[in-house]
Design a protein around this motif. Structure first.
Motif, PDB file in Angstrom:
ATOM      1  N   LYS A   1      -9.367 -10.260   9.385  1.00  0.00           N
ATOM      2  CA  LYS A   1     -10.917 -10.429   9.433  1.00  0.00           C
ATOM      3  C   LYS A   1     -11.335  -9.747   8.034  1.00  0.00           C
ATOM      4  CE  LYS A   1     -15.188  -8.881  11.868  1.00  0.00           C
ATOM      5  NZ  LYS A   1     -15.656  -7.974  13.263  1.00  0.00           N
ATOM      6  N   GLU A   2     -10.751  -8.727   7.659  1.00  0.00           N
ATOM      7  CA  GLU A   2     -11.187  -8.040   6.402  1.00  0.00           C
ATOM      8  C   GLU A   2     -10.728  -8.891   5.107  1.00  0.00           C
ATOM      9  OE1 GLU A   2     -10.047  -3.714   4.291  1.00  0.00           O
ATOM     10  OE2 GLU A   2      -9.120  -4.108   6.272  1.00  0.00           O
ATOM     11  N   LEU A   3      -9.601  -9.546   5.235  1.00  0.00           N
ATOM     12  CA  LEU A   3      -9.239 -10.339   4.277  1.00  0.00           C
ATOM     13  C   LEU A   3     -10.050 -11.619   4.062  1.00  0.00           C
ATOM     14  CD1 LEU A   3      -5.334  -9.576   4.716  1.00  0.00           C
ATOM     15  CD2 LEU A   3      -6.460  -9.425   2.705  1.00  0.00           C
ATOM     16  N   SER A   4     -10.574 -12.180   5.240  1.00  0.00           N
ATOM     17  CA  SER A   4     -11.394 -13.572   5.404  1.00  0.00           C
ATOM     18  C   SER A   4     -12.616 -12.977   4.492  1.00  0.00           C
ATOM     19  CB  SER A   4     -11.511 -13.803   6.337  1.00  0.00           C
ATOM     20  OG  SER A   4     -10.329 -14.251   7.389  1.00  0.00           O
ATOM     21  N   ALA A   5     -13.204 -11.739   4.900  1.00  0.00           N
ATOM     22  CA  ALA A   5     -14.276 -11.559   4.049  1.00  0.00           C
ATOM     23  C   ALA A   5     -13.874 -11.034   2.410  1.00  0.00           C
ATOM     24  CB  ALA A   5     -14.794 -10.026   4.676  1.00  0.00           C
TER      25      ALA A   5
ATOM     26  N   ALA B   1      -1.321 -12.485   2.667  1.00  0.00           N
ATOM     27  CA  ALA B   1      -2.547 -12.224   1.874  1.00  0.00           C
ATOM     28  C   ALA B   1      -2.740 -10.636   1.727  1.00  0.00           C
ATOM     29  CB  ALA B   1      -3.879 -12.810   2.863  1.00  0.00           C
ATOM     30  N   ALA B   2      -2.507  -9.821   2.482  1.00  0.00           N
ATOM     31  CA  ALA B   2      -2.348  -8.503   2.228  1.00  0.00           C
ATOM     32  C   ALA B   2      -1.700  -7.911   0.981  1.00  0.00           C
ATOM     33  CB  ALA B   2      -1.999  -7.558   3.561  1.00  0.00           C
ATOM     34  N   VAL B   3      -0.644  -8.469   0.789  1.00  0.00           N
ATOM     35  CA  VAL B   3       0.134  -8.381  -0.453  1.00  0.00           C
ATOM     36  C   VAL B   3      -0.711  -9.061  -1.701  1.00  0.00           C
ATOM     37  CG1 VAL B   3       2.569  -9.095  -1.857  1.00  0.00           C
ATOM     38  CG2 VAL B   3       2.454  -8.052   0.700  1.00  0.00           C
ATOM     39  N   VAL B   4      -1.023  -9.983  -1.479  1.00  0.00           N
ATOM     40  CA  VAL B   4      -1.721 -10.657  -2.644  1.00  0.00           C
ATOM     41  C   VAL B   4      -2.865  -9.813  -3.161  1.00  0.00           C
ATOM     42  CG1 VAL B   4      -3.213 -12.489  -3.488  1.00  0.00           C
ATOM     43  CG2 VAL B   4      -0.886 -12.940  -2.144  1.00  0.00           C
ATOM     44  N   GLU B   5      -3.686  -9.273  -2.028  1.00  0.00           N
ATOM     45  CA  GLU B   5      -4.960  -8.663  -2.177  1.00  0.00           C
ATOM     46  C   GLU B   5      -4.502  -7.073  -2.740  1.00  0.00           C
ATOM     47  OE1 GLU B   5      -8.710  -7.897  -2.502  1.00  0.00           O
ATOM     48  OE2 GLU B   5      -8.231  -9.607  -2.132  1.00  0.00           O
ATOM     49  N   TRP B   6      -3.633  -6.351  -2.035  1.00  0.00           N
ATOM     50  CA  TRP B   6      -3.571  -5.065  -2.257  1.00  0.00           C
ATOM     51  C   TRP B   6      -2.323  -4.636  -3.071  1.00  0.00           C
ATOM     52  CZ3 TRP B   6      -4.953  -5.547   3.223  1.00  0.00           C
ATOM     53  CH2 TRP B   6      -6.554  -5.438   3.419  1.00  0.00           C
ATOM     54  N   GLY B   7      -1.255  -5.402  -3.097  1.00  0.00           N
ATOM     55  CA  GLY B   7      -0.070  -5.300  -3.729  1.00  0.00           C
ATOM     56  C   GLY B   7       0.703  -4.757  -2.464  1.00  0.00           C
ATOM     57  N   ILE B   8       2.332  -4.667  -2.788  1.00  0.00           N
ATOM     58  CA  ILE B   8       3.254  -4.713  -1.717  1.00  0.00           C
ATOM     59  C   ILE B   8       2.951  -3.194  -1.064  1.00  0.00           C
ATOM     60  CG2 ILE B   8       4.978  -4.159  -3.370  1.00  0.00           C
ATOM     61  CD1 ILE B   8       5.576  -5.440   0.096  1.00  0.00           C
ATOM     62  N   GLU B   9       3.097  -2.012  -1.865  1.00  0.00           N
ATOM     63  CA  GLU B   9       3.180  -0.791  -1.145  1.00  0.00           C
ATOM     64  C   GLU B   9       2.000  -0.504  -0.618  1.00  0.00           C
ATOM     65  OE1 GLU B   9       4.626   3.548  -2.596  1.00  0.00           O
ATOM     66  OE2 GLU B   9       4.505   1.964  -4.058  1.00  0.00           O
ATOM     67  N   ALA B  10       0.626  -0.919  -1.121  1.00  0.00           N
ATOM     68  CA  ALA B  10      -0.520  -0.546  -0.437  1.00  0.00           C
ATOM     69  C   ALA B  10      -0.689  -1.414   1.166  1.00  0.00           C
ATOM     70  CB  ALA B  10      -1.580  -0.804  -1.400  1.00  0.00           C
ATOM     71  N   ALA B  11      -0.207  -2.448   0.955  1.00  0.00           N
ATOM     72  CA  ALA B  11      -0.374  -3.424   1.995  1.00  0.00           C
ATOM     73  C   ALA B  11       0.675  -2.798   3.148  1.00  0.00           C
ATOM     74  CB  ALA B  11       0.438  -4.905   1.758  1.00  0.00           C
ATOM     75  N   LEU B  12       1.746  -2.201   2.909  1.00  0.00           N
ATOM     76  CA  LEU B  12       2.543  -1.739   3.768  1.00  0.00           C
ATOM     77  C   LEU B  12       1.893  -0.683   4.543  1.00  0.00           C
ATOM     78  CD1 LEU B  12       5.854  -1.699   1.826  1.00  0.00           C
ATOM     79  CD2 LEU B  12       5.351  -3.061   3.933  1.00  0.00           C
ATOM     80  N   THR B  13       0.966   0.169   4.049  1.00  0.00           N
ATOM     81  CA  THR B  13       0.551   1.514   4.565  1.00  0.00           C
ATOM     82  C   THR B  13      -0.577   1.000   5.457  1.00  0.00           C
ATOM     83  OG1 THR B  13      -1.017   1.727   2.497  1.00  0.00           O
ATOM     84  CG2 THR B  13       1.018   2.748   2.437  1.00  0.00           C
ATOM     85  N   ARG B  14      -1.043  -0.288   5.310  1.00  0.00           N
ATOM     86  CA  ARG B  14      -2.263  -0.808   6.347  1.00  0.00           C
ATOM     87  C   ARG B  14      -1.521  -1.399   7.389  1.00  0.00           C
ATOM     88  NH1 ARG B  14      -7.404  -2.083   4.199  1.00  0.00           N
ATOM     89  NH2 ARG B  14      -7.838  -1.175   1.900  1.00  0.00           N
ATOM     90  N   PHE B  15      -0.037  -1.766   7.504  1.00  0.00           N
ATOM     91  CA  PHE B  15       0.250  -2.380   8.570  1.00  0.00           C
ATOM     92  C   PHE B  15       0.654  -1.441   9.687  1.00  0.00           C
ATOM     93  CE2 PHE B  15       2.243  -5.580   5.439  1.00  0.00           C
ATOM     94  CZ  PHE B  15       1.140  -6.131   5.330  1.00  0.00           C
ATOM     95  N   ASN B  16       0.331  -1.815  11.152  1.00  0.00           N
ATOM     96  CA  ASN B  16       0.571  -1.166  12.207  1.00  0.00           C
ATOM     97  C   ASN B  16       1.470  -2.130  12.841  1.00  0.00           C
ATOM     98  OD1 ASN B  16       1.165   0.373  14.291  1.00  0.00           O
ATOM     99  ND2 ASN B  16      -1.040   0.660  14.870  1.00  0.00           N
ATOM    100  N   GLY B  17       2.988  -1.820  12.824  1.00  0.00           N
ATOM    101  CA  GLY B  17       3.843  -2.826  13.543  1.00  0.00           C
ATOM    102  C   GLY B  17       5.266  -2.384  13.345  1.00  0.00           C
ATOM    103  N   MET B  18       6.263  -3.356  13.570  1.00  0.00           N
ATOM    104  CA  MET B  18       7.526  -3.176  13.392  1.00  0.00           C
ATOM    105  C   MET B  18       7.920  -4.250  12.464  1.00  0.00           C
ATOM    106  SD  MET B  18       9.162  -4.224  17.061  1.00  0.00           S
ATOM    107  CE  MET B  18       8.657  -5.961  17.805  1.00  0.00           C
ATOM    108  N   PHE B  19       8.761  -4.124  11.304  1.00  0.00           N
ATOM    109  CA  PHE B  19       8.921  -5.071  10.447  1.00  0.00           C
ATOM    110  C   PHE B  19      10.415  -4.614   9.564  1.00  0.00           C
ATOM    111  CE2 PHE B  19       5.397  -2.546   8.751  1.00  0.00           C
ATOM    112  CZ  PHE B  19       5.742  -2.106   7.757  1.00  0.00           C
ATOM    113  N   ALA B  20      10.686  -5.888   9.199  1.00  0.00           N
ATOM    114  CA  ALA B  20      11.845  -5.900   8.014  1.00  0.00           C
ATOM    115  C   ALA B  20      11.296  -6.951   6.985  1.00  0.00           C
ATOM    116  CB  ALA B  20      13.234  -6.043   8.492  1.00  0.00           C
TER     117      ALA B  20
END
Length: 649
Positions: free
Chosen positions: A91-95, A111-130
């Motif tokens: 929703k935030e990225l669509s806006a 889209a988060a990586v494109v918008e904020w860069g990889i490191e900043a995007a990671l801090t916004r993710f709540n989840g489990m990932f590799a």
């Protein structure tokens, strides 16, 4: 849940078809992690290839196919996991002007990586990932792993090339991956029953640490493993130690009632987020505090009965199936239980080396594998209660370590050191108790040294591995938290940073992925972890009751008689197996001539323990089990590599 793999060449000198074929071969080894779809992306000019195996959970359509490029074509990602807050991020990225073709969280990640860069995007993710992310503009590879370390990610050198993937079986497919056993890492297996990140059983190979990010390009690959220092080169975007220190410093300001209310809300939100899926969802229910609370919170947010699953053991004192049944009846879940025999459990043992890829010796791997197999018959996603003990002071070993450290502090330091010099204990003798156990701790520098004795299998593992030096792990720190006066928190931190990701979560990941089942852990939502760290110890351990606040939350959903139960284990009768059904198997793997020829283990020392065990003089089954898990793995690895070298893998 999925599997990822890939290769980054030191020199971009392979044709497109060959590069893509290698990645496809690596990815195919992970098909159980993702049986629903497979994809490969390669760019020969850059010497990079990514492979992906998909287990479809969100957006089952082809719009979720990976590897996936970003809309601006700068990035390509192969990703394993779930981002639970993807809807709000979308929703935030669509806006902000981003468009989406489908409904998968992979598109949101890009889209988060494109918008904020990889490191900043990671801090916004709540989840489990590799995550394996190729930046075409910068010609670099980014590897990232979630805060807690729920999803695995290995990387290392195969000859001159860099290989990476969700499991070692993918890396083994590179023809040049002949990396020998890392003897130093083997000592960690003997001490802990697992090998903590960033260490790996192979030379020139590593695990990405939880909450870490790693950038690699062709120049890094060319410099080789000798120039790579994982502690220097892996960057933390979230550090458990510093976050705990901050949480303690700020502290929770309310009373226990307010804490209970806030914890209930956090857990309800964490559980609700992990119930979102386009496939059937269930829960592992053991009847203990943690799994009962997760089940209760699921059922309170579900109109139909939640599907719950329990394994029972015929003739075992560890059986909790009856308790789980009572909890399920009270909550109204659609409960499935299966009683298994010793033969059922033993049938799993030969599959362990291929299931885990790396030597792993937590014997509860066997019942966990059976539980995952049971659940997969009805669901594709299952929630678990992992994390409650490490966050809310659930282990009795914490209490013993604090008691021992308090007693030691009454003795002057110089006197303790004198005793340690004059009356040294002999390695494994400390496991037998008595004076040797006391002497093993007299020269402790802090709670970390005492606690290490509590959790160690082999007390002196280097003595069993010729030429090895035990590497650093957080259990080597005298004060893991670096905050004097917080001994309780220091032990929980050490377990949170090592035992939790590299034992418990590894066990759940491998056994669930072996049957294409996704496991989710709501208690390990990073918001829950940081809230737990902010609480005073009195809210976690009070009047002899562990997990005090967590149990109070559970009382909102279950009666007291189903809450106030003693903790039981979830293991396997390894000692009995090694004296009976697995005796011949164990004797073959630990045959002295075989050990001497291989040269990894001290044949005389191992033979002495085995003789004592056979004679009933010592309960050395835990020592023997991690040796056997290594030997079984070694045999499996050599068979796989022989097949690769012969072109039949």
């Amino acid at each position: 849940m999925c599997g990822l793999a890939g290769v980054l060449l030191a020199r971009a000198d392979r044709p497109q078809a060959e590069l893509a074929g290698l990645a496809a071969c690596m990815g195919s080894q992970l098909r159980l992690r993702g049986p629903d779809d497979a994809g490969v992306w390669a760019e020969a000019g850059a010497g990079i290839a990514l492979a992906h195996q998909r287990l479809s959970i969100l957006d089952l359509s082809a719009a979720g196919h990976q590897p996936m490029p970003s809309t601006d074509s700068r990035y390509v990602v192969a990703y394993n996991g779930e981002i639970y807050n993807f809807a709000s991020l979308r929703k935030e990225l669509s806006a902000l002007g981003h468009g989406f073709r489908g409904h998968s969280d992979t598109e949101v990640l890009l889209a988060a990586v494109v918008e904020w860069g990889i490191e900043a995007a990671l801090t916004r993710f709540n989840g489990m990932f590799a995550i394996a992310l190729w930046d075409r503009q910068q010609a670099c590879l980014w590897l990232a792993r979630d805060r807690v370390g729920k999803k695995p990610l290995y990387y290392g050198w195969a000859g001159a090339d860099l290989v990476f993937g969700s499991e070692l079986k993918a890396l083994w497919q590179h023809p040049a991956f002949d990396n020998d056993v890392n003897r130093d890492a083997l000592t960690l297996l003997l001490r802990l029953d697992y090998i903590p990140a960033p260490h790996c059983i192979h030379q020139h190979a590593f695990k990405l640490m939880p909450g870490s990010l790693l950038r690699l390009d062709a120049a890094d690959v060319q410099r080789g493993p000798q120039a790579h220092d994982p502690y220097r080169d892996q960057r933390r975007f979230w550090c458990a130690r510093s976050r705990m220190q901050q949480a303690i410093a700020n502290g929770f300001a309310g009373d226990a009632v307010e804490a209970e209310q806030q914890l209930d809300g956090l857990l309800r939100d964490a559980v609700g987020a992990r119930m979102v899926a386009d496939v059937p969802v269930g829960v592992f229910l053991s009847g203990g505090t943690d799994s009962s609370l997760v089940t209760a919170l699921m059922q309170s947010q579900s109109a139909p009965p939640v599907r719950s699953f329990t394994i029972g053991f015929q003739g075992s004192h560890h059986d909790e199936a009856q308790t789980a049944r009572q909890v399920a009846t009270h909550l109204g879940t659609a409960h499935t239980e299966l009683y298994v025999s010793g033969a059922d459990a033993l049938a799993v043992v030969p599959t362990l080396p291929s299931m885990f890829d790396e030597p792993f010796a937590d014997s509860s791997q066997v019942p966990t594998a059976l539980l995952c197999r049971l659940a997969r018959q009805q669901v594709t996603v299952a929630l678990s209660g992992d994390g409650g003990d490490e966050l809310f002071y659930g282990y009795t070993r914490y209490q013993r370590a604090v008691r021992n450290w308090s007693s030691l502090q009454r003795v002057p330091t110089h006197l303790r050191r004198w005793l340690a010099r004059r009356m040294p204990y002999s390695g494994e003798a400390a496991r037998a108790g008595g004076l040797a156990a006391v002497l093993a701790e007299v020269d402790a520098r802090g709670i970390g040294d005492v606690y290490r004795n509590r959790i160690s299998r082999w007390r002196d593992p280097s003595a069993a591995v010729p030429g090895a030096v035990e590497p650093w792990s957080i259990y080597r720190d005298a004060e893991p938290l670096a905050m004097p006066g917080h001994e309780h928190e220091a032990m929980m931190l050490a377990d949170f940073m090592a035992y939790l990701p590299d034992d418990l979560l590894c066990k759940v990941d491998r056994t669930s992925m072996a049957v294409s089942l996704e496991a989710r852990c709501p208690l390990l939502d990073w918001r829950v972890a940081e809230f737990a760290w902010s609480l005073p110890m009195d809210f976690k351990y009070r009047d002899g009751t562990s997990k005090y606040l967590l149990k109070n939350v559970l009382r909102r959903y279950l009666p007291d008689d189903l809450v106030d139960r003693s903790k039981q284990g979830f293991g396997a009768p390894v000692g009995d197996w090694l004296q009976a059904d697995l005796k011949e198997w164990a004797d073959d793997l630990l045959e002295p001539a075989t050990l001497a020829r291989q040269g990894y283990l001290d044949a005389d020392r191992v033979g002495g323990l085995l003789r004592q065990f056979r004679q009933g003089q010592r309960k050395w089954h835990t020592h023997l089990w991690n040796l056997l898990m290594f030997q079984a793995w070694l045999q499996h690895w050599r068979q796989v590599r022989a097949a690769v070298n012969n072109g039949v893998a």
